[in-house]
Write a protein that holds these residues in place. Structure first.
Motif, PDB file in Angstrom:
ATOM      1  N   LEU A  86      -8.565 -67.724  64.184  1.00  0.00           N
ATOM      2  CA  LEU A  86      -7.787 -67.177  63.177  1.00  0.00           C
ATOM      3  C   LEU A  86      -8.460 -67.757  61.742  1.00  0.00           C
ATOM      4  N   GLY A  87      -8.807 -66.994  60.729  1.00  0.00           N
ATOM      5  CA  GLY A  87      -9.635 -67.463  59.661  1.00  0.00           C
ATOM      6  C   GLY A  87     -11.031 -67.938  59.865  1.00  0.00           C
ATOM      7  N   PRO A  88     -11.981 -67.533  60.684  1.00  0.00           N
ATOM      8  CA  PRO A  88     -13.173 -68.467  61.133  1.00  0.00           C
ATOM      9  C   PRO A  88     -14.257 -68.866  59.983  1.00  0.00           C
ATOM     10  N   GLY A  89     -14.028 -68.395  58.739  1.00  0.00           N
ATOM     11  CA  GLY A  89     -14.783 -68.691  57.803  1.00  0.00           C
ATOM     12  C   GLY A  89     -16.271 -68.438  57.940  1.00  0.00           C
ATOM     13  N   ARG A  90     -17.244 -69.213  57.924  1.00  0.00           N
ATOM     14  CA  ARG A  90     -18.629 -68.925  58.162  1.00  0.00           C
ATOM     15  C   ARG A  90     -18.959 -68.703  59.507  1.00  0.00           C
ATOM     16  N   ALA A 114     -16.726 -59.835  53.634  1.00  0.00           N
ATOM     17  CA  ALA A 114     -17.738 -60.537  53.341  1.00  0.00           C
ATOM     18  C   ALA A 114     -18.196 -61.642  54.271  1.00  0.00           C
ATOM     19  N   LEU A 115     -16.769 -62.390  54.767  1.00  0.00           N
ATOM     20  CA  LEU A 115     -16.917 -63.487  55.667  1.00  0.00           C
ATOM     21  C   LEU A 115     -17.438 -62.858  57.098  1.00  0.00           C
ATOM     22  N   ARG A 116     -16.715 -61.789  57.385  1.00  0.00           N
ATOM     23  CA  ARG A 116     -17.212 -60.985  58.529  1.00  0.00           C
ATOM     24  C   ARG A 116     -18.627 -60.988  58.976  1.00  0.00           C
ATOM     25  N   ALA A 135      -7.239 -72.628  64.894  1.00  0.00           N
ATOM     26  CA  ALA A 135      -6.983 -71.948  63.406  1.00  0.00           C
ATOM     27  C   ALA A 135      -7.261 -73.256  62.584  1.00  0.00           C
ATOM     28  N   ASN A 136      -8.496 -73.485  62.128  1.00  0.00           N
ATOM     29  CA  ASN A 136      -8.742 -74.544  61.131  1.00  0.00           C
ATOM     30  C   ASN A 136      -8.512 -74.262  59.603  1.00  0.00           C
ATOM     31  N   GLU A 137      -7.845 -74.850  58.812  1.00  0.00           N
ATOM     32  CA  GLU A 137      -7.606 -74.328  57.565  1.00  0.00           C
ATOM     33  C   GLU A 137      -7.234 -72.971  57.224  1.00  0.00           C
ATOM     34  N   PHE A 138      -6.495 -72.448  58.220  1.00  0.00           N
ATOM     35  CA  PHE A 138      -6.120 -71.043  58.295  1.00  0.00           C
ATOM     36  C   PHE A 138      -4.673 -70.941  57.435  1.00  0.00           C
ATOM     37  N   LEU A 139      -3.602 -71.627  57.970  1.00  0.00           N
ATOM     38  CA  LEU A 139      -2.234 -71.460  57.411  1.00  0.00           C
ATOM     39  C   LEU A 139      -2.252 -71.813  55.903  1.00  0.00           C
ATOM     40  N   TYR A 162     -10.193 -63.052  45.837  1.00  0.00           N
ATOM     41  CA  TYR A 162     -10.883 -64.162  46.162  1.00  0.00           C
ATOM     42  C   TYR A 162     -11.698 -63.946  47.592  1.00  0.00           C
ATOM     43  N   TRP A 163     -11.065 -63.401  48.646  1.00  0.00           N
ATOM     44  CA  TRP A 163     -11.669 -63.144  49.722  1.00  0.00           C
ATOM     45  C   TRP A 163     -12.800 -62.185  49.865  1.00  0.00           C
ATOM     46  N   LEU A 164     -13.016 -61.663  49.006  1.00  0.00           N
ATOM     47  CA  LEU A 164     -14.235 -60.347  48.709  1.00  0.00           C
ATOM     48  C   LEU A 164     -15.489 -61.255  48.686  1.00  0.00           C
ATOM     49  N   LEU A 211     -12.479 -62.654  66.727  1.00  0.00           N
ATOM     50  CA  LEU A 211     -12.272 -63.508  65.178  1.00  0.00           C
ATOM     51  C   LEU A 211     -11.378 -62.460  64.309  1.00  0.00           C
ATOM     52  N   VAL A 212     -10.360 -63.094  63.871  1.00  0.00           N
ATOM     53  CA  VAL A 212      -9.288 -62.641  63.209  1.00  0.00           C
ATOM     54  C   VAL A 212      -9.541 -62.993  61.515  1.00  0.00           C
ATOM     55  N   GLU A 213     -10.187 -61.967  60.877  1.00  0.00           N
ATOM     56  CA  GLU A 213     -10.863 -62.468  59.585  1.00  0.00           C
ATOM     57  C   GLU A 213     -10.590 -61.350  58.566  1.00  0.00           C
ATOM     58  N   VAL A 214      -9.781 -61.787  57.475  1.00  0.00           N
ATOM     59  CA  VAL A 214      -9.481 -60.781  56.435  1.00  0.00           C
ATOM     60  C   VAL A 214     -10.443 -60.313  55.550  1.00  0.00           C
ATOM     61  N   SER A 215     -11.314 -61.040  55.138  1.00  0.00           N
ATOM     62  CA  SER A 215     -12.717 -61.069  54.169  1.00  0.00           C
ATOM     63  C   SER A 215     -13.738 -60.171  55.078  1.00  0.00           C
ATOM     64  N   ILE A 265     -14.959 -77.237  50.843  1.00  0.00           N
ATOM     65  CA  ILE A 265     -15.701 -77.596  52.054  1.00  0.00           C
ATOM     66  C   ILE A 265     -14.718 -77.925  53.275  1.00  0.00           C
ATOM     67  N   THR A 266     -15.103 -77.527  54.339  1.00  0.00           N
ATOM     68  CA  THR A 266     -14.071 -78.018  55.508  1.00  0.00           C
ATOM     69  C   THR A 266     -14.853 -78.652  56.716  1.00  0.00           C
ATOM     70  N   ALA A 267     -14.133 -79.201  57.466  1.00  0.00           N
ATOM     71  CA  ALA A 267     -14.506 -80.037  58.547  1.00  0.00           C
ATOM     72  C   ALA A 267     -15.444 -79.359  59.203  1.00  0.00           C
ATOM     73  N   PRO A 268     -15.553 -78.106  59.695  1.00  0.00           N
ATOM     74  CA  PRO A 268     -16.745 -77.808  60.453  1.00  0.00           C
ATOM     75  C   PRO A 268     -18.051 -77.605  59.664  1.00  0.00           C
ATOM     76  N   GLU A 269     -17.962 -77.464  58.442  1.00  0.00           N
ATOM     77  CA  GLU A 269     -19.085 -77.351  57.351  1.00  0.00           C
ATOM     78  C   GLU A 269     -19.511 -79.147  57.034  1.00  0.00           C
TER      79      GLU A 269
HETATM   80  N1  SAH Z   1     -11.676 -72.066  59.432  1.00  0.00           N
HETATM   81  C1  SAH Z   1     -12.702 -72.127  58.621  1.00  0.00           C
HETATM   82  C2  SAH Z   1     -12.268 -71.130  57.144  1.00  0.00           C
HETATM   83  C3  SAH Z   1     -11.249 -71.845  56.487  1.00  0.00           C
HETATM   84  S1  SAH Z   1     -10.865 -70.895  54.933  1.00  0.00           S
HETATM   85  C4  SAH Z   1     -13.403 -73.490  58.255  1.00  0.00           C
HETATM   86  O1  SAH Z   1     -12.647 -74.149  58.828  1.00  0.00           O
HETATM   87  O2  SAH Z   1     -14.523 -73.544  57.780  1.00  0.00           O
HETATM   88  C5  SAH Z   1      -9.813 -69.774  55.322  1.00  0.00           C
HETATM   89  C6  SAH Z   1     -10.204 -68.575  56.152  1.00  0.00           C
HETATM   90  O3  SAH Z   1      -9.025 -67.827  56.598  1.00  0.00           O
HETATM   91  C7  SAH Z   1     -11.159 -67.728  55.559  1.00  0.00           C
HETATM   92  O4  SAH Z   1     -11.867 -67.112  56.462  1.00  0.00           O
HETATM   93  C8  SAH Z   1     -10.377 -66.542  55.059  1.00  0.00           C
HETATM   94  O5  SAH Z   1     -11.072 -65.353  54.896  1.00  0.00           O
HETATM   95  C9  SAH Z   1      -9.252 -66.425  56.057  1.00  0.00           C
HETATM   96  N2  SAH Z   1      -8.085 -65.656  55.860  1.00  0.00           N
HETATM   97  C10 SAH Z   1      -7.210 -66.066  54.885  1.00  0.00           C
HETATM   98  N3  SAH Z   1      -6.205 -65.450  55.182  1.00  0.00           N
HETATM   99  C11 SAH Z   1      -6.478 -64.596  56.259  1.00  0.00           C
HETATM  100  C12 SAH Z   1      -5.566 -63.689  56.919  1.00  0.00           C
HETATM  101  N4  SAH Z   1      -4.297 -63.396  56.517  1.00  0.00           N
HETATM  102  N5  SAH Z   1      -6.015 -63.012  57.946  1.00  0.00           N
HETATM  103  C13 SAH Z   1      -7.150 -63.372  58.676  1.00  0.00           C
HETATM  104  N6  SAH Z   1      -7.919 -64.221  57.650  1.00  0.00           N
HETATM  105  C14 SAH Z   1      -7.440 -64.962  56.798  1.00  0.00           C
END
Ligand code: SAH
Length: 368
Positions: free
Chosen positions: A93-97, A128-130, A167-171, A44-46, A122-126, A58-62
């Motif tokens: 962590l997980g900065p999304g967009r 595409a999102l990077r 870390a917003n909606e990362f965990l 999915y993270w691709l 920015l620690v980002e696994v995707s 949708i997330t809070a910052p969006e």
């Molecule tokens: N913080 C953002 C995005 C939340 S969605 C917002 O509030 O809009 C979750 C985010 O975490 C996405 O950017 C996803 O690619 C990233 N992510 C998920 N698992 C991860 C991991 N193991 N390491 C780094 N990033 C990760």
């Protein structure tokens, strides 16, 4: 919950999962979740277009720029409380967009010296999102360049020194294991194949839960564990230099029994087994266990606090009022978005905030 949608075709990941399960046996839920999110070909993270009104969730910052702005000001105040160190590692962590970071940096620009002191990581696994983050944060004149931004593989790759972690909606995106109480013993919940080759949940081998806090569980009850939470907290504790981390996510304050694995696609709940790789998969964060794990790792924890209270104490009403006064034609939308962040029926109560910090630091605002 609406039944799953598969667009009438098997997802490309399904064939791969079938082969894997036939070869290696049923997959524990965390392995399934990991495969769905992070498979190098079909995970999915691709997908870059996952987050936002046109994406899956949708997330809070969006929802409102005020969210990131308040966090940016919070970061600047914490930096000042650390005696304005330079460099300060500002880690997300997980900065999304990249929206939260963009709004945070714009708001913190007003605090003298802050932008000059920070390096952003920015620690980002995707991948595409990077790319999206790169465009949002480096591609426009706001925030002012040159801004130092890196994309480390993990938190461990961020240089040492004083740090603030957001870390917003990362965990919630980190894989969970599930255990089912079956005939008096906890057993791993797994994903297996039925006779037709469809995915289904099943009960796997015995698992040592080491005691479940809270209510007395009964037959069929499910509990969840997120092993990577402890690893992350250990990495935070091992950093050299003071660190303050802010975790914002959804889930209960206390440990809870129940299956919270959820799949969301185009803003609708779908069956988590229906379209592997095509839907966002998350599970609740349990804040009391998270705080206990922070203590066990040698850190201090403050909260959890309801998102409504956290944002309220940071001054969301005043900031929204100013934004509305400056943009009267958008006042209705601004107000509605802010309400969504703080109302009990929106994100105000389900979402909680936990601060984690080096033990000898005072609690950060608004906890202190
Ligand atoms: N913080 C953002 C995005 C939340 S969605 C917002 O509030 O809009 C979750 C985010 O975490 C996405 O950017 C996803 O690619 C990233 N992510 C998920 N698992 C991860 C991991 N193991 N390491 C780094 N990033 C990760």
């Amino acid at each position: 919950m609406p039944s799953g949608e598969t667009d009438g075709a098997d997802s490309p990941l399904l064939a791969k999962l079938r082969a894997r399960i036939r070869r290696d046996g049923p997959l524990p839920v965390d392995r399934y979740m990991e495969a769905c999110l992070a498979d190098p070909e079909h995970g999915y993270w691709l997908k870059a277009a996952s987050i936002g009104a046109d994406g899956d969730f949708i997330t809070a910052p969006e929802i409102s720029q005020v969210f990131g702005e308040l966090i940016g000001l919070w970061c600047a105040v914490v930096w000042q409380s650390l005696a304005c160190p330079a460099p300060l590692r500002l880690i997300e962590l997980g900065p999304g967009r990249g929206t939260l970071m963009r709004d945070a940096l714009r708001a913190a620009r007003g605090v003298p010296g802050f932008l000059e002191a920070i390096s952003v990581h920015l620690v980002e696994v995707s991948w595409a999102l990077r790319e999206v983050q790169r465009g949002v944060l480096l591609g426009s004149p706001s925030p002012p360049n040159p801004l130092s931004i890196t994309w480390p593989e993990t938190l461990k790759d961020v240089p040492e020194g004083p740090a603030i972690i957001i870390a917003n909606e990362f965990l919630d995106a980190l894989p969970v294991r599930q255990a089912v109480l079956h005939d008096g013993a906890w057993r791993e919940r797994v994903v297996e194949l039925d006779a037709e080759g469809a995915l289904r949940f099943a009960i796997g081998p015995a698992v040592d839960m080491g005691g479940v806090p809270g209510a007395v569980p009964k037959q069929g009850d499910i509990v969840e564990m997120r092993p990577s939470e402890g690893e992350l907290l250990a990495q935070i504790a091992q950093r050299v230099g003071p660190v303050v981390a802010l975790f914002i996510d959804y889930g209960p304050a206390e440990a809870a029994i129940g299956d919270t694995l959820q799949a969301v696609r185009r803003h609708r709940y779908v069956d988590p087994l229906s379209a592997p790789g095509a839907a966002d998969l998350t599970a609740h964060v349990q804040f009391a266990p998270l705080a206990r794990e922070a203590h066990a790792a040698g850190l201090a924890a403050d909260g959890p606090m309801l998102q409504a209270e956290f944002l309220g104490r940071l001054g969301i009403a005043e900031r929204a009022a100013r934004l509305m006064a400056a943009n009267p034609q958008r006042a209705g939308d601004i107000e509605a978005a802010v309400q969504r962040l703080i109302s009990p029926t929106g994100m105000g109560q389900l979402f909680k905030v936990l601060a984690v910090r080096t033990r000898d630091l005072p609690p950060p605002p608004p906890f202190g």
